[in-house]
Design a protein around this motif. Structure first.
Motif, PDB file in Angstrom:
ATOM      1  N   GLN A   8      37.914  94.143   7.179  1.00 54.26           N
ATOM      2  CA  GLN A   8      38.696  93.431   6.168  1.00 54.26           C
ATOM      3  C   GLN A   8      37.733  92.792   5.173  1.00 54.26           C
ATOM      4  OE1 GLN A   8      41.924  90.757   7.432  1.00 54.26           O
ATOM      5  NE2 GLN A   8      41.023  89.175   6.110  1.00 54.26           N
ATOM      6  N   VAL A   9      37.964  93.000   3.896  1.00 47.77           N
ATOM      7  CA  VAL A   9      37.116  92.434   2.850  1.00 47.77           C
ATOM      8  C   VAL A   9      37.846  91.269   2.189  1.00 47.77           C
ATOM      9  CG1 VAL A   9      35.895  92.857   0.693  1.00 47.77           C
ATOM     10  CG2 VAL A   9      36.010  94.663   2.426  1.00 47.77           C
TER      11      VAL A   9
ATOM     12  N   LEU B  45      38.778  94.480  13.070  1.00 45.37           N
ATOM     13  CA  LEU B  45      37.799  93.947  14.005  1.00 45.37           C
ATOM     14  C   LEU B  45      36.701  93.146  13.313  1.00 45.37           C
ATOM     15  CD1 LEU B  45      37.341  97.110  16.254  1.00 45.37           C
ATOM     16  CD2 LEU B  45      38.864  95.167  16.633  1.00 45.37           C
ATOM     17  N   HIS B  46      36.526  93.376  12.009  1.00 43.46           N
ATOM     18  CA  HIS B  46      35.400  92.779  11.294  1.00 43.46           C
ATOM     19  C   HIS B  46      35.880  92.217   9.964  1.00 43.46           C
ATOM     20  CE1 HIS B  46      32.969  95.021  14.192  1.00 43.46           C
ATOM     21  NE2 HIS B  46      33.667  96.083  13.868  1.00 43.46           N
ATOM     22  N   LYS B  47      35.136  91.242   9.452  1.00 49.22           N
ATOM     23  CA  LYS B  47      35.426  90.671   8.141  1.00 49.22           C
ATOM     24  C   LYS B  47      34.151  90.587   7.322  1.00 49.22           C
ATOM     25  CE  LYS B  47      39.545  87.895   9.142  1.00 49.22           C
ATOM     26  NZ  LYS B  47      40.173  86.539   9.039  1.00 49.22           N
ATOM     27  N   ILE B  48      34.261  90.958   6.071  1.00 49.45           N
ATOM     28  CA  ILE B  48      33.167  90.833   5.109  1.00 49.45           C
ATOM     29  C   ILE B  48      33.643  89.940   3.967  1.00 49.45           C
ATOM     30  CG2 ILE B  48      31.773  92.041   3.385  1.00 49.45           C
ATOM     31  CD1 ILE B  48      31.725  94.454   5.207  1.00 49.45           C
ATOM     32  N   LYS B  49      32.807  88.978   3.595  1.00 44.05           N
ATOM     33  CA  LYS B  49      33.123  88.105   2.467  1.00 44.05           C
ATOM     34  C   LYS B  49      32.263  88.497   1.272  1.00 44.05           C
ATOM     35  CE  LYS B  49      34.388  84.188   5.411  1.00 44.05           C
ATOM     36  NZ  LYS B  49      34.118  82.766   5.749  1.00 44.05           N
ATOM     37  N   ALA B  50      32.834  88.388   0.075  1.00 47.63           N
ATOM     38  CA  ALA B  50      32.098  88.784  -1.127  1.00 47.63           C
ATOM     39  C   ALA B  50      32.534  87.943  -2.311  1.00 47.63           C
ATOM     40  CB  ALA B  50      32.327  90.262  -1.428  1.00 47.63           C
ATOM     41  N   TYR B  51      31.593  87.725  -3.228  1.00 41.10           N
ATOM     42  CA  TYR B  51      31.878  87.090  -4.509  1.00 41.10           C
ATOM     43  C   TYR B  51      31.823  88.144  -5.609  1.00 41.10           C
ATOM     44  CZ  TYR B  51      31.556  82.268  -2.781  1.00 41.10           C
ATOM     45  OH  TYR B  51      31.782  81.084  -2.136  1.00 41.10           O
TER      46      TYR B  51
END
Length: 235
Positions: A125-126, A5-11
């Motif tokens: 989801q990452v 349901l959700h997405k997180i973006k990361a460096y």
């Protein structure tokens, strides 16, 4: 498997917080902005999940948070299902007869995720966007008196600043470490290996900025800036 349901973006950044593996990396979430109570209430109305107006919801939330703070100050713990909160005391007491001393001890509020929030983790989801470009980043600051991480500041005491490529270097007039209040007023600090003495800042909220021309093996022509992604507070 639950629906995403959700997405997180990361460096990914060099991990300077541990020394076990000099090549390991740490992920840092990409946050577009910080949401206020009003922002969240408006989003709840727009998504169709609220049967009251955004203003009515925000008013109720502010009443709840105000009363929660009052009860926490009386030593009660709080469990909302989404987070737990409690009052803790930091500092060492040297004898059974020693009393609380504000110069030596401090009161902090501690918040932790609750069961309802943990239940949402499988729905996230990452997406790792790769290693961040060679830019400076502040990963963590620790107030050495209170032990508070990314939260409190104690004027006149040390602050430990950890991050990637934040070593101060260069003679550009903008190079330095700054505490910036919400009005944009800047207080510059004279650092020692990014262990800085917090200046006598008035009570309030501050962002922390490091400006440097440092890069591995050379100096940059133009300074670059790292800003801690959390506000720090002087009580």
């Amino acid at each position: 498997m639950p629906d995403i349901l959700h997405k997180i973006k990361a460096y990914l950044y060099d991990n300077t917080l541990t020394k076990d593996n000099p090549n390991d990396l740490i992920a840092r979430t990409v946050s577009e902005r910080s949401l206020s109570v009003q922002d969240i209430c408006q989003a709840a109305v727009q998504r169709g999940g609220s049967d009251v107006s955004a203003s009515a919801m925000a008013h109720a939330v502010e009443l709840f948070l105000s009363e929660m703070a009052y009860q926490l100050c009386d030593g009660y713990s709080v469990n909302t299902g989404y987070f737990t909160a409690s009052t803790t005391i930091r500092g060492v007491f040297d004898s059974p007869s020693e009393t609380f001393n504000k110069d030596k001890h401090s009161v902090l509020f501690q918040f932790n995720q609750g069961e309802k929030l943990r239940a949402e983790v499988p729905n996230i989801q990452v997406d790792i966007l790769g290693v961040a470009e060679a830019s400076a980043v502040i990963l963590q600051v620790t107030d050495m008196k209170s032990g508070s991480v990314n939260d409190l500041l104690t004027p006149g005491r040390n602050l430990k600043v950890s991050g990637s490529k934040i070593k101060l270097a260069g003679d550009h007039p903008s190079v330095g470490i700054f505490f910036i209040d919400p009005k944009g007023s800047r207080t510059k600090v004279d650092p020692s290996e990014l262990m800085v003495v917090i200046p006598e800042l008035p009570a309030g909220s501050y962002s922390l900025k490091v400006v440097t021309q440092y890069t591995a093996g050379a100096l940059l022509k133009d300074p670059r800036t790292a800003v801690l992604d959390k506000l720090l507070t002087v009580l």
